[in-house]
Design a protein around this motif. Structure first.
Motif, PDB file in Angstrom:
ATOM      1  N   ASP A 184      14.586 103.551 -52.808  1.00  0.00           N
ATOM      2  CA  ASP A 184      15.098 102.342 -53.445  1.00  0.00           C
ATOM      3  C   ASP A 184      15.058 101.168 -52.498  1.00  0.00           C
ATOM      4  O   ASP A 184      15.321 101.309 -51.303  1.00  0.00           O
ATOM      5  N   THR A 185      14.757 100.005 -53.048  1.00  0.00           N
ATOM      6  CA  THR A 185      14.813  98.764 -52.281  1.00  0.00           C
ATOM      7  C   THR A 185      16.055  98.015 -52.707  1.00  0.00           C
ATOM      8  O   THR A 185      16.352  97.915 -53.892  1.00  0.00           O
ATOM      9  N   LYS A 186      16.781  97.486 -51.721  1.00  0.00           N
ATOM     10  CA  LYS A 186      17.977  96.679 -51.986  1.00  0.00           C
ATOM     11  C   LYS A 186      17.728  95.282 -51.444  1.00  0.00           C
ATOM     12  O   LYS A 186      16.851  95.070 -50.596  1.00  0.00           O
ATOM     13  N   TYR A 187      18.525  94.323 -51.914  1.00  0.00           N
ATOM     14  CA  TYR A 187      18.296  92.915 -51.600  1.00  0.00           C
ATOM     15  C   TYR A 187      19.587  92.216 -51.195  1.00  0.00           C
ATOM     16  O   TYR A 187      20.674  92.608 -51.603  1.00  0.00           O
ATOM     17  N   THR A 188      19.438  91.131 -50.409  1.00  0.00           N
ATOM     18  CA  THR A 188      20.586  90.333 -49.983  1.00  0.00           C
ATOM     19  C   THR A 188      20.520  88.950 -50.623  1.00  0.00           C
ATOM     20  O   THR A 188      19.457  88.521 -51.095  1.00  0.00           O
ATOM     21  N   THR A 189      21.635  88.238 -50.586  1.00  0.00           N
ATOM     22  CA  THR A 189      21.657  86.867 -51.112  1.00  0.00           C
ATOM     23  C   THR A 189      20.904  85.903 -50.194  1.00  0.00           C
ATOM     24  O   THR A 189      20.610  84.784 -50.591  1.00  0.00           O
TER      25      THR A 189
ATOM     26  N   ASP B  52       9.475  88.363 -51.786  1.00  0.00           N
ATOM     27  CA  ASP B  52       8.366  87.555 -52.272  1.00  0.00           C
ATOM     28  C   ASP B  52       8.870  86.153 -52.613  1.00  0.00           C
ATOM     29  O   ASP B  52       8.206  85.159 -52.326  1.00  0.00           O
ATOM     30  N   HIS B  53      10.055  86.062 -53.195  1.00  0.00           N
ATOM     31  CA  HIS B  53      10.652  84.760 -53.518  1.00  0.00           C
ATOM     32  C   HIS B  53      10.790  83.902 -52.252  1.00  0.00           C
ATOM     33  O   HIS B  53      10.460  82.719 -52.250  1.00  0.00           O
ATOM     34  N   ALA B  54      11.280  84.524 -51.174  1.00  0.00           N
ATOM     35  CA  ALA B  54      11.488  83.796 -49.918  1.00  0.00           C
ATOM     36  C   ALA B  54      10.164  83.310 -49.329  1.00  0.00           C
ATOM     37  O   ALA B  54      10.050  82.156 -48.907  1.00  0.00           O
ATOM     38  N   GLN B  55       9.147  84.178 -49.297  1.00  0.00           N
ATOM     39  CA  GLN B  55       7.874  83.754 -48.705  1.00  0.00           C
ATOM     40  C   GLN B  55       7.215  82.677 -49.551  1.00  0.00           C
ATOM     41  O   GLN B  55       6.574  81.783 -49.017  1.00  0.00           O
ATOM     42  N   THR B  56       7.401  82.723 -50.867  1.00  0.00           N
ATOM     43  CA  THR B  56       6.852  81.676 -51.737  1.00  0.00           C
ATOM     44  C   THR B  56       7.529  80.345 -51.444  1.00  0.00           C
ATOM     45  O   THR B  56       6.871  79.308 -51.333  1.00  0.00           O
TER      46      THR B  56
ATOM     47  N   GLU C 112      17.091  95.596 -57.597  1.00  0.00           N
ATOM     48  CA  GLU C 112      16.069  94.612 -57.966  1.00  0.00           C
ATOM     49  C   GLU C 112      16.499  93.743 -59.144  1.00  0.00           C
ATOM     50  O   GLU C 112      16.325  92.526 -59.130  1.00  0.00           O
ATOM     51  N   ALA C 113      17.087  94.347 -60.170  1.00  0.00           N
ATOM     52  CA  ALA C 113      17.530  93.581 -61.341  1.00  0.00           C
ATOM     53  C   ALA C 113      18.621  92.583 -60.953  1.00  0.00           C
ATOM     54  O   ALA C 113      18.613  91.425 -61.391  1.00  0.00           O
ATOM     55  N   GLY C 114      19.545  93.014 -60.106  1.00  0.00           N
ATOM     56  CA  GLY C 114      20.613  92.127 -59.644  1.00  0.00           C
ATOM     57  C   GLY C 114      20.054  90.970 -58.829  1.00  0.00           C
ATOM     58  O   GLY C 114      20.512  89.827 -58.960  1.00  0.00           O
ATOM     59  N   TYR C 115      19.055  91.256 -57.993  1.00  0.00           N
ATOM     60  CA  TYR C 115      18.435  90.207 -57.187  1.00  0.00           C
ATOM     61  C   TYR C 115      17.711  89.202 -58.079  1.00  0.00           C
ATOM     62  O   TYR C 115      17.809  87.990 -57.874  1.00  0.00           O
ATOM     63  N   GLN C 116      16.997  89.695 -59.087  1.00  0.00           N
ATOM     64  CA  GLN C 116      16.282  88.780 -59.997  1.00  0.00           C
ATOM     65  C   GLN C 116      17.281  87.855 -60.708  1.00  0.00           C
ATOM     66  O   GLN C 116      17.031  86.660 -60.855  1.00  0.00           O
ATOM     67  N   ARG C 117      18.427  88.405 -61.144  1.00  0.00           N
ATOM     68  CA  ARG C 117      19.459  87.575 -61.782  1.00  0.00           C
ATOM     69  C   ARG C 117      19.986  86.543 -60.794  1.00  0.00           C
ATOM     70  O   ARG C 117      20.201  85.379 -61.150  1.00  0.00           O
ATOM     71  N   PHE C 118      20.178  86.958 -59.537  1.00  0.00           N
ATOM     72  CA  PHE C 118      20.664  86.037 -58.500  1.00  0.00           C
ATOM     73  C   PHE C 118      19.672  84.885 -58.304  1.00  0.00           C
ATOM     74  O   PHE C 118      20.052  83.712 -58.277  1.00  0.00           O
TER      75      PHE C 118
END
Length: 125
Positions: free
Chosen positions: A3-8, A26-30, A114-120
């Motif tokens: 699993d991949t997890k994400y930070t704010t 990917d959002h950050a590098q974009t 991932e879903a939580g990160y996309q919502r964030f």
């Protein structure tokens, strides 16, 4: 695949055993644009959760990369020194920044899926 997890602060972390691989999303590098330089943490460095431990510089700005979890750096992706654009081409794969031997695997549960990160990300737009 683990699993991949994400930070704010737009890092991703993937745990395999007690070693976590960390990179930027990917959002950050974009948002950064073309990455031109990466300053990686030293192997052996102890980091706290949310501690700035790497820097990524693009044509637009320089940004800190934070440790999503506390631990000890066990490997840095030296390929980024020679080819920082790898962060743009494959941010969640070969463009990883460093690996941590983590202090507390339970802390991973506090990060977003991932879903939580996309919502964030959508809520920040």
């Amino acid at each position: 695949m683990p699993d991949t997890k994400y930070t704010t602060s737009h890092e991703w972390v993937r745990l395999e055993g007690d070693v976590a691989t960390v990179g930027i999303t990917d959002h950050a590098q974009t948002a950064l644009g073309d990455v031109v330089f990466v300053d990686l943490p030293e192997v052996g460095r102890e980091v706290g959760a949310n501690e700035a431990c790497a820097v990524v510089e693009s044509v637009k700005a320089a940004s800190d990369v934070y440790a999503p979890l506390a631990g000890r750096v066990v490997e840095a992706n030296e390929r980024l020194s020679e080819d920082p654009g790898l962060v743009n081409r494959d941010p969640t794969g070969e463009g990883w920044f460093y690996k941590l031997e983590i202090a507390d695997a339970a802390a991973l549960d506090e990060l977003m899926d991932e879903a939580g990160y996309q919502r964030f990300v959508e809520s920040q737009a």
